[in-house]
Enzyme design. Structure first.
Site: not given
Ligand code: 4NP
Length: 187
Positions: A28, A31, A33-35, A149
């Site tokens: 993702c 790294n 939340c989703r992945s 997201d």
């Molecule tokens: P993820 O979510 O891609 O599912 O881990 C996010 C976590 C942090 C950010 C964006 C998406 N960020 O912009 O910091």
């Protein structure tokens, strides 16, 4: 063109090394939340299917903002509510050297997919590697849907993500069973 359905989705790529474990990397942006949620869910489902030694899972983000951070607290809480443990996770940034070291890359959304493909192009990766970079929602038979997201979202947003991951990974595990079963018969 309509998104590929489960029926028309290409089969999973074969293992690079038929005598080793099959390696899956969930990807993702951050790294946190989703992945990592995808990694935990897939690992648990593989263990339940008795495939934990045949398929190895990890995860990474294409961005570097959260390297070394634990999983986002709301993501961990949703996992815990459904009996998973996300405590051990520490965020990592995807490294182009991994392109040659995994059998399958599961991008959580189309933007993650584009980022991975761009990295592979920069790295002059083989066409075989490009075919290993796939959209989770396509492989999982979710009509090519993005895993949205949830960062900064409500508990319900994280719960929806977890439900998508649980549903989709069940379909992916049945494909993985075929692909590692086929590799075992080639040994
Ligand atoms: P993820 O979510 O891609 O599912 O881990 C996010 C976590 C942090 C950010 C964006 C998406 N960020 O912009 O910091």
């Amino acid at each position: 063109m309509p998104p590929e359905s489960a029926a028309t989705s290409p089969p999973l790529p074969p293992p690079r090394n038929p005598s080793g474990p099959y390696r899956v990397c969930c990807v993702c942006l951050g790294n946190i939340c989703r992945s990592p949620m995808a990694e935990v869910v897939l690992r648990a489902q593989l263990a339940a299917a008795g495939l934990q030694d045949r398929v190895i899972v990890d995860s990474a983000g294409t961005g570097d903002w959260h390297v070394g951070d634990p999983m986002n607290a709301p993501a961990r809480r949703q996992l815990e509510r459904r009996g998973y443990d996300g405590a051990a996770h520490r965020a990592r940034q995807f490294d182009a050297s991994w392109l040659a070291e995994r059998d399958l890359f599961l991008a959580m959304d189309n933007s993650n997919l584009a980022n991975l493909r761009a990295l592979a192009r920069q790295d002059d990766a083989a066409p075989d590697t490009m075919r290993r970079i796939r959209l989770f929602g396509e492989v999982a038979g979710l009509d090519g849907a993005d895993v949205p997201d949830p960062w900064g979202g409500s508990p319900a947003d994280f719960a929806r993500v977890l439900t998508m991951l649980e549903t989709g990974m069940a379909r992916i595990v049945s494909q993985l069973r075929d692909v590692v079963g086929a590799a075992a018969t080639e040994r």
